[in-house]
Design a protein around this motif. Structure first.
Motif, mmCIF file in Angstrom:
data_model
loop_
_atom_site.group_PDB
_atom_site.id
_atom_site.type_symbol
_atom_site.label_atom_id
_atom_site.label_comp_id
_atom_site.label_asym_id
_atom_site.label_seq_id
_atom_site.Cartn_x
_atom_site.Cartn_y
_atom_site.Cartn_z
ATOM 1 N N TYR A 154 2.764 -13.073 -19.352
ATOM 2 C CA TYR A 154 1.908 -11.970 -19.812
ATOM 3 C C TYR A 154 0.413 -12.271 -19.735
ATOM 4 O O TYR A 154 -0.374 -11.750 -20.515
ATOM 5 C CB TYR A 154 2.306 -11.548 -21.236
ATOM 6 N N ARG A 155 0.024 -13.097 -18.781
ATOM 7 C CA ARG A 155 -1.393 -13.349 -18.518
ATOM 8 C C ARG A 155 -1.825 -12.704 -17.210
ATOM 9 O O ARG A 155 -2.963 -12.255 -17.086
ATOM 10 C CB ARG A 155 -1.677 -14.860 -18.463
ATOM 11 N N ILE A 156 -0.937 -12.674 -16.223
ATOM 12 C CA ILE A 156 -1.259 -12.094 -14.919
ATOM 13 C C ILE A 156 -1.138 -10.576 -15.026
ATOM 14 O O ILE A 156 -0.045 -10.041 -15.188
ATOM 15 C CB ILE A 156 -0.307 -12.616 -13.828
ATOM 16 N N ALA A 157 -2.263 -9.886 -14.929
ATOM 17 C CA ALA A 157 -2.232 -8.433 -15.101
ATOM 18 C C ALA A 157 -1.655 -7.725 -13.892
ATOM 19 O O ALA A 157 -0.901 -6.758 -14.023
ATOM 20 C CB ALA A 157 -3.638 -7.910 -15.391
ATOM 21 N N CYS A 158 -2.022 -8.197 -12.683
ATOM 22 C CA CYS A 158 -1.601 -7.479 -11.480
ATOM 23 C C CYS A 158 -1.605 -8.399 -10.274
ATOM 24 O O CYS A 158 -2.161 -9.502 -10.302
ATOM 25 C CB CYS A 158 -2.522 -6.277 -11.212
ATOM 26 N N ASN A 159 -0.980 -7.926 -9.226
ATOM 27 C CA ASN A 159 -1.041 -8.556 -7.914
ATOM 28 C C ASN A 159 -1.347 -7.444 -6.918
ATOM 29 O O ASN A 159 -0.614 -6.467 -6.828
ATOM 30 C CB ASN A 159 0.288 -9.236 -7.561
ATOM 31 N N GLN A 160 -2.454 -7.571 -6.200
ATOM 32 C CA GLN A 160 -2.862 -6.539 -5.244
ATOM 33 C C GLN A 160 -2.506 -7.002 -3.834
ATOM 34 O O GLN A 160 -2.921 -8.083 -3.410
ATOM 35 C CB GLN A 160 -4.365 -6.284 -5.354
ATOM 36 N N VAL A 161 -1.730 -6.185 -3.126
ATOM 37 C CA VAL A 161 -1.191 -6.592 -1.826
ATOM 38 C C VAL A 161 -1.199 -5.415 -0.845
ATOM 39 O O VAL A 161 -1.313 -4.259 -1.232
ATOM 40 C CB VAL A 161 0.245 -7.130 -1.963
ATOM 41 N N LEU A 162 -1.059 -5.746 0.431
ATOM 42 C CA LEU A 162 -0.984 -4.729 1.483
ATOM 43 C C LEU A 162 0.306 -3.935 1.337
ATOM 44 O O LEU A 162 1.396 -4.500 1.260
ATOM 45 C CB LEU A 162 -1.019 -5.413 2.848
ATOM 46 N N TYR A 163 0.185 -2.584 1.326
ATOM 47 C CA TYR A 163 1.374 -1.757 1.149
ATOM 48 C C TYR A 163 1.113 -0.362 1.693
ATOM 49 O O TYR A 163 0.309 0.398 1.153
ATOM 50 C CB TYR A 163 1.730 -1.677 -0.341
ATOM 51 N N HIS A 164 1.774 -0.042 2.793
ATOM 52 C CA HIS A 164 1.707 1.304 3.350
ATOM 53 C C HIS A 164 3.043 1.608 4.020
ATOM 54 O O HIS A 164 3.941 0.743 4.071
ATOM 55 C CB HIS A 164 0.519 1.463 4.309
ATOM 56 N N LEU A 165 3.212 2.806 4.538
ATOM 57 C CA LEU A 165 4.507 3.211 5.072
ATOM 58 C C LEU A 165 4.985 2.315 6.207
ATOM 59 O O LEU A 165 6.181 2.104 6.382
ATOM 60 C CB LEU A 165 4.452 4.666 5.545
ATOM 61 N N GLY A 166 4.048 1.794 6.977
ATOM 62 C CA GLY A 166 4.411 0.918 8.084
ATOM 63 C C GLY A 166 4.510 -0.539 7.711
ATOM 64 O O GLY A 166 4.855 -1.370 8.553
ATOM 65 N N GLU A 167 4.231 -0.873 6.453
ATOM 66 C CA GLU A 167 4.276 -2.267 6.004
ATOM 67 C C GLU A 167 4.809 -2.314 4.578
ATOM 68 O O GLU A 167 4.068 -2.261 3.597
ATOM 69 C CB GLU A 167 2.882 -2.909 6.078
#
Length: 279
Positions: A154-167
């Motif tokens: 409960y320390r890591i708020a988020c992970n931002q990553v590449l995400y789209h329909l083709g990936e």
């Protein structure tokens, strides 16, 4: 604007926010106008980074007088991610953004400095009120596990990553890991960085058909699909006020099971890759 809990922060954040990568390549006044239009439409989650050249300065102009309404996120590059370096980089971002705090501060991607130092720097900033939470970006499951061992739950708020329909590679392991550990998943480049499906293609035609049924756009359909899971968020970028308003409308678009199945069939997630895709 539909919002959900942002990981372990206890803060409800709009599922669709606004990205700012390369926003400084457009006309500045148009970029500011688009961000403000998005905020007015409910997209108050604003994502930027120290490496986005003039991006933080543009965000500063866009959120002037609106800071209390905005969930503001920036990122530190790995080269600055020593314990002291994180603090210095954050202070510079705060100065460029014209604010005394960030709602969330991310490590832009895994680097060569020990993760223990980076996380210690994040915790120093959090203790001093300069950030309210911290997270990661472009982290695969092995890296996430390492961060969890260091920081604890409960320390890591988020992970931002590449995400789209083709990936959709992150659907194999990264999204499930984040859901299991209470980490928000923020997808960047949801329109594929200029490679959005053409209406003449089979997949593009499916998006257009679903959009027509809902009285919206294929872009909004894509955003709704990418935020269909309970822990997912996305941060599309636009420098057009009209498109920002269209993007915001996707937060309230609910796709039915048949529509989700159609999109899934035309944009399959494919096999799990050896390495995490990123831009």
């Amino acid at each position: 604007m539909y919002a959900r809990g942002f990981g372990s922060t206890g803060v409800r954040v709009p599922v669709i926010g606004q990205g700012t990568w390369r926003i400084d390549s457009a006309d500045r006044s148009a970029a500011v106008e688009a961000l403000r239009a998005g905020i007015d439409a409910g997209m108050t989650h604003i994502d930027t980074a120290e490496m986005y050249d003039d991006g933080e300065a543009i965000v500063r102009e866009a959120v002037e007088g609106l800071r209390e309404e905005v969930f503001l996120v920036s990122k530190v590059v790995p080269g600055n991610a020593t314990r002291r370096g994180v603090v210095r980089a954050c202070e510079q971002s705060l100065k460029r953004l014209g604010t005394d705090r960030l709602d969330c501060y991310l490590l832009h991607w895994p680097g060569h400095h020990p993760l223990e130092e980076t996380i210690a720097g994040f915790e120093d900033l959090r203790r001093d009120g300069k950030i309210l939470s911290w997270g990661l970006s472009n982290f695969d499951v092995d890296d996430l596990e390492a961060a969890l061992r260091i920081a604890g739950p409960y320390r890591i708020a988020c992970n931002q990553v590449l995400y789209h329909l083709g990936e959709r590679a992150i659907e194999h392991a990264v999204i499930p890991w984040c859901a299991q550990h209470g980490v928000a998943l923020v997808g960047y480049s949801p329109f594929g960085s200029g490679e959005f499906p053409d209406p003449s293609s089979a997949g593009g035609a499916v998006l257009a058909s679903i959009a027509q049924a809902h009285g919206t756009t294929p872009y909004a359909v894509a955003l709704a699909f990418l935020t269909r899971l309970d822990n997912t968020f996305t941060v599309p970028k636009t420098v057009r006020a009209a498109r920002a308003i269209e993007n915001a409308g996707a937060a309230d678009l609910v796709l039915n099971a048949a529509e989700i199945a159609m999109i899934d069939a035309h944009f399959p997630r494919g096999p799990r890759p050896r390495t995490l895709p990123m831009l």
